[in-house]
Design an enzyme around this catalytic site. Structure first.
Site, PDB file in Angstrom:
ATOM      1  N   LEU A  82     110.769   0.449  18.816  1.00 30.32           N
ATOM      2  CA  LEU A  82     109.526   0.445  18.055  1.00 30.32           C
ATOM      3  C   LEU A  82     109.646   1.319  16.817  1.00 30.32           C
ATOM      4  CD1 LEU A  82     106.535  -0.290  17.693  1.00 30.32           C
ATOM      5  CD2 LEU A  82     105.963   1.660  19.137  1.00 30.32           C
ATOM      6  N   HIS A 140      94.695  -7.545  21.209  1.00 34.15           N
ATOM      7  CA  HIS A 140      94.725  -8.168  19.882  1.00 34.15           C
ATOM      8  C   HIS A 140      93.606  -9.183  19.674  1.00 34.15           C
ATOM      9  CE1 HIS A 140      98.397  -6.107  19.447  1.00 34.15           C
ATOM     10  NE2 HIS A 140      99.232  -7.024  19.862  1.00 34.15           N
ATOM     11  N   MET A 192      88.926 -24.373   4.570  1.00 31.34           N
ATOM     12  CA  MET A 192      87.736 -25.008   5.138  1.00 31.34           C
ATOM     13  C   MET A 192      88.001 -26.506   5.248  1.00 31.34           C
ATOM     14  SD  MET A 192      84.833 -22.970   2.930  1.00 31.34           S
ATOM     15  CE  MET A 192      83.469 -23.793   3.737  1.00 31.34           C
TER      16      MET A 192
END
Length: 513
Positions: free
Chosen positions: A41, A272, A401
Site C-alpha cells: 500500500l 465504497h 444523460m
C-alpha cells in the site's frame, strides 16, 4: 500550480462557517510518517501520492520531511530504491530531477509496532528534524499514515500517543490516518473505534476511504446542489431506481487469502459504494463545513431499513477456490447485488441497488440514476429505454444523460442518444489527481469532509452486519458464475423485479477527438 506555504495552518475544526472568520495560527514544520513503509500500500499508493503533491508544489522541501517506519531492517537507500519505480511509472523524464529531490526527503526507521524502543527512536528522528528547522516545541505538525493491517492499529496508536506526540499545542498538531477495513462487523468496528478513541480525539482521526477522493465522487455535491434543473427532479416522484456499480474484470489474483477473510461486501459495498449512496441520497447541507455534510450522510444511513433476504443475490466465480490460500469449501461471495431502501420523504419506494463483483466482463465503477417513464408516451418509444443520468467514476471519467431524440431523416422516429461530458475530451491537458493525493492534502489542511466519522461508521455497519453474519453462518449461499460473464443471472432478475429497465441496443461510446 501555486505552492502552499506551510507556515500557515487554517484550522477547520474551530466551527466557523465558510465565509466567516477563520482562526489562523502559525505552525511549524511538517513531518509525514508512513507506518508500514515497506508494504504494498505504501509503495503503490502512499509514496506516489506524496510525490505528486511534492511535484505540484503542495509539499515544500524546505518545510516537510517524510519518515518511513516498518519492521523490515533496511536502510534509507533500500527504501528509496523500493519505491522509485512506483514514482516514475508513467512520469515524463523531465520529472527525474523532482524524483531525486523527493527521495532525499525520505528517511527510514526500523522498529516493532508494539514496543517503545522503535517509537522512541522514531520520535528522536522526528525531533531532530524539527530542531534542525528551528521549530518551536509543540508548533510542528506530525501526520501518521497507518498503511498497516487494522489488527495493529490499537498498539501502534498507543505507541504514537505515548512516545511520538507533540509536547504542547502552539499551533501544531498530531493526526493519524487509518485505512479500511475498519473492523469486520459492528462489534469489531466499535471495539476498534473505542480503542483508538481513548487515545485520540475525533478531529485527530482520519478514516480514509479513497473513493471519497475520486474526482467524480467529489463532483456529486456540485452536480446535485449547484444545478437548478436537478433540484426538483431528485426525488421519488421522478426517479425510479438508483444503481451504484463496481465491476472488475479480474479475480483475486494473489489476494485470495486476504479477500476470503472479508468478501466483496466488506471489501467494496459496505464502505465504497455506501459512501457514494450517501452523497447521492443526502439532503442539502446548510453549508460546506465538513461536519454539516457528514451530519447529512449519517441521517441517510440511519434511514436505511433492514435488508430483505429476497433482495440479495450472492455469487462466487468458478475457479475461486482453486487458489491454494482459499478454503475448498469457502462460502465467501466474490459478487453481490444488494437493494437498500431509504425510509424518508424523498426516497420512499426507490430501490438503491448496490452491485459489486470480480471476474466479470468489464471493469468500471458508475452511478446510474434511472427516471420514471414519460406518462402518455405519444411517440411509442418507451421500449427504447428510459432517461438516465450516468456518472462514470472510473475509468474514462464522464457524466452523460441518456435521452430520447428524433432520428435524423424524413421519418418521425426516435432513438436513444446522450448529452455527454467526458472529462478526457472536455478537460484536455488537465491531470485528474489520484484520490490519495487529494485526501492526504485534506488531512494536512485539517479538512475532514471526505473522511468517515465514527457515528457514520457505526451506522454503516448496522446496515450490513446482520447480512454478513448470515453469510458467515452459511445461511446465504453464493451462486456460481463463469469468469468473464455479467455475474449470476439471478442478479439481473432481481434488478428486473426492482423495476430497473435495461436499455437494449444502446451502448455508450466515449467520444474521441
Amino acid at each position: 500550480m501555486a505552492s502552499v506555504g506551510w507556515c500557515i495552518e487554517k484550522r477547520s475544526d474551530v466551527g466557523h462557517e465558510p465565509g466567516g472568520t477563520e482562526t489562523v495560527l502559525e505552525a511549524g514544520c511538517l513531518s509525514i510518517i508512513v507506518l508500514g513503509a515497506s508494504g504494498d500500500l505504501a509503495k503503490k499508493k502512499t509514496f506516489p501520492a506524496l510525490f505528486n503533491l511534492y511535484r505540484q508544489g503542495f509539499l515544500q522541501s524546505s518545510e516537510v520531511h517524510i519518515f518511513g517506519y516498518a519492521r523490515t531492517k533496511i536502510s534509507d537507500d533500500d527504501l528509496r530504491n523500493r519505491i522509485i519505480g512506483y514514482l516514475i511509472q508513467g512520469t515524463a523524464s523531465e520529472h527525474s530531477e523532482d524524483v531525486s529531490k523527493f527521495l532525499q526527503l525520505i528517511n527510514y526507521v526500523s522498529g516493532s509496532y508494539d514496543t517503545e524502543e522503535g517509537f522512541r527512536l522514531l520520535d528522536k528522528e522526528i525531533s531532530a528534524y524539527e530542531q534542525l528547522k528551528n521549530s518551536v516545541e509543540g508548533s510542528s505538525r506530525r501526520l501518521f499514515y497507518l498503511a498497516l493491517p487494522p489488527s495493529v492499529y490499537p498498539s501502534v496508536c498507543k505507541m504514537i500517543k505515548d512516545y511520538c506526540m507533540n509536547k504542547s499545542d502552539l499551533g501544531g498538531w498530531t493526526r493519524i490516518v487509518v485505512e479500511k477495513p475498519f473492523g469486520k462487523d459492528l462489534d469489531s468496528a466499535e471495539k476498534l473505534s473505542t480503542q483508538i478513541g481513548e487515545l485520540f480525539d475525533e478531529p485527530q482521526i482520519y478514516r480514509i476511504d479513497h473513493y471519497l477522493g475520486k474526482e467524480l465522487v467529489q463532483n456529486l455535491l456540485v452536480l446535485r446542489f449547484a444545478n437548478r434543473f436537478f433540484l426538483p427532479l431528485w426525488n421519488r416522484d421522478n426517479i425510479d431506481s438508483v444503481q451504484i456499480v463496481f465491476r472488475e474484470d479480474f479475480g483475486t489474483e494473489g489476494r485470495g487469502g486476504y479477500f476470503d477473510e472479508y468478501g466483496i461486501i466488506r471489501d467494496i459495498i459496505q464502505n465504497h459504494l455506501l459512501q457514494v449512496l450517501c452523497l447521492v441520497a443526502m439532503e442539502k447541507p446548510i453549508s460546506l463545513q465538513p461536519e454539516r455534510i457528514r451530519d447529512e450522510k449519517v441521517k441517510v444511513l440511519q434511514s436505511v431499513i433492514p435488508i430483505k433476504r429476497e433482495e440479495v443475490v450472492l455469487g462466487q466465480y468458478e475457479g475461486y477456490t482453486d487458489d491454494p490460500t482459499v478454503p475448498d469449501n469457502s462460502n465467501t461471495p466474490t459478487f453481490a447485488t444488494v437493494i437498500l431502501r431509504i425510509h424518508n420523504e424523498r426516497w420512499e419506494g426507490v430501490p438503491f441497488i448496490l452491485k459489486a463483483g470480480k471476474a466479470l466482463n468489464s471493469r468500471k465503477a458508475e452511478i446510474r440514476v434511472q427516471f420514471k417513464e414519460v406518462p402518455g408516451d405519444i411517440f411509442k418509444c418507451q421500449k427504447q429505454g428510459r432517461n438516465e443520468i450516468v456518472i462514470r467514476l472510473q475509468p474514462l471519467e464522464a457524466i452523460y444523460m441518456k435521452l430520447t431524440v428524433k432520428q435524423p431523416g424524413l421519418e418521425m422516429s426516435t432513438v436513444q442518444s446522450e448529452l455527454d461530458l467526458s472529462y478526457r475530451q472536455r478537460y484536455q491537458g488537465v491531470t485528474i489527481p489520484e484520490a490519495y493525493e487529494r485526501l492526504i492534502l485534506d488531512t494536512i489542511r485539517g479538512d475532514q469532509q471526505h473522511f468517515v466519522r465514527r457515528d457514520e461508521l457505526k451506522a454503516a455497519w448496522e446496515i450490513f452486519t446482520p447480512l454478513l453474519h448470515g453469510i458467515d453462518k452459511g445461511e446465504f449461499k453464493p451462486t456460481t458464475y463463469k469468469p468473464g460473464s455479467r455475474g449470476p443471472v439471478e442478479a439481473d432478475e432481481l434488478l428486473e423485479r426492482a423495476g430497473y429497465v435495461q436499455t437494449h441496443g444502446y451502448i455508450w461510446i466515449p467520444p474521441t477527438l
